[in-house]
Structure formats: C-alpha cells, structure tokens
Design a protein around this motif. Structure first.
Motif, mmCIF file in Angstrom:
data_model
loop_
_atom_site.group_PDB
_atom_site.id
_atom_site.type_symbol
_atom_site.label_atom_id
_atom_site.label_comp_id
_atom_site.label_asym_id
_atom_site.label_seq_id
_atom_site.Cartn_x
_atom_site.Cartn_y
_atom_site.Cartn_z
ATOM 1 N N ARG A 3 -8.420 -7.277 6.385
ATOM 2 C CA ARG A 3 -7.933 -6.012 6.931
ATOM 3 C C ARG A 3 -6.648 -6.303 7.694
ATOM 4 O O ARG A 3 -6.660 -7.002 8.704
ATOM 5 N N VAL A 7 -5.473 -1.523 6.984
ATOM 6 C CA VAL A 7 -5.722 -1.283 5.562
ATOM 7 C C VAL A 7 -6.558 -2.431 5.007
ATOM 8 O O VAL A 7 -6.241 -3.601 5.240
ATOM 9 N N ILE A 22 -0.143 -1.818 1.711
ATOM 10 C CA ILE A 22 0.178 -1.340 3.054
ATOM 11 C C ILE A 22 1.407 -0.455 2.953
ATOM 12 O O ILE A 22 2.426 -0.866 2.385
ATOM 13 N N GLU A 67 2.517 1.738 8.125
ATOM 14 C CA GLU A 67 1.406 2.697 8.232
ATOM 15 C C GLU A 67 1.682 3.846 9.190
ATOM 16 O O GLU A 67 2.643 4.561 8.998
#
Length: 125
Positions: A3, A7, A22, A67
């Motif tokens: 992770r 993500v 990502i 993100e």
C-alpha cells in the motif's frame, strides 16, 4: 499487497507498472522512482522487501504530488478559471470541451448523451 500513497498496488506486476496505479505517477516518474531507490526494472512487487517498499513510499511523499493532494490542486485550478470568468473557465462551467475541439459533431464525452429534438422529422423524398 503493498500500500503506497493510499493505493493498493498489484503484487504480481513489475514495480514500474504497479507504481502507475497511483494517480499522478506515469511511466517516466515510475522509472525515476525505481532508479532513485535502486530497484531493477524487472523486479516484481511481491519480491520487494519491506525496507524497499518504505523507501519507495518515502521517495513519493518527498518528491511528488499524488492522489488526494493532486486531485485537490487540479480542482482548485479549474475553480480558479471558472471564478475568473475566462474563456476556459466558461467552457468548464458549461461542460463543453475546453481545448478547442469541435462541438458540431462529437464532444459526447463532455456534453453527455445526445438528446433528440422534439418535432424534428427526417426529410422524406
């Protein structure tokens, strides 16, 4: 499953490909990150050690906007254009193509599904 930046990246893929899941990291940035952290291109995510995953995570946090922050920044830029009332902002506000594409035909991605005009009939011979 690793992770990174909020993500879950796929474990069976190569690191360069998996990093592109990502938002904000494309092919070039993914290669740059791998070279900075000294990970070979053919290495897969499930072969990474916890230390290497941590190095990747730190490199992304330190050097890249990804993100949520990136999405917020882009939305802020669009909002700024709309508040200014410039041509691009008006196009965003109306939901039309912004970068000079034709709208007589096509542009269905921005305009939405075509709506039939009531009372208009096809010409008959």
């Amino acid at each position: 499953m690793a992770r990174i930046a909020g993500v879950n990246i796929p474990t069976a893929k190569r690191v360069v490909i998996a990093l592109q899941y990502i938002h904000g990291i494309g092919p070039k940035f993914a290669k740059d990150i791998c070279t900075k952290v000294n990970i070979p291109a053919e290495r897969r995510v499930n072969q990474l050690t916890d230390a290497e995953v941590l190095q990747i995570r730190e490199a992304i946090d330190r050097d890249y906007t990804v993100e949520g922050d990136l999405r917020r920044e882009v939305q802020g830029n669009i909002k700024r254009l709309m508040d200014l009332g410039c041509y691009r902002g008006l196009r965003h506000r109306k939901g039309l193509p912004v970068r000079g594409q034709r709208t007589h035909t096509n542009a269905r991605t921005r305009k939405g599904k075509a709506v039939a005009i009531a009372g208009k009939k096809k010409a008959t011979r």
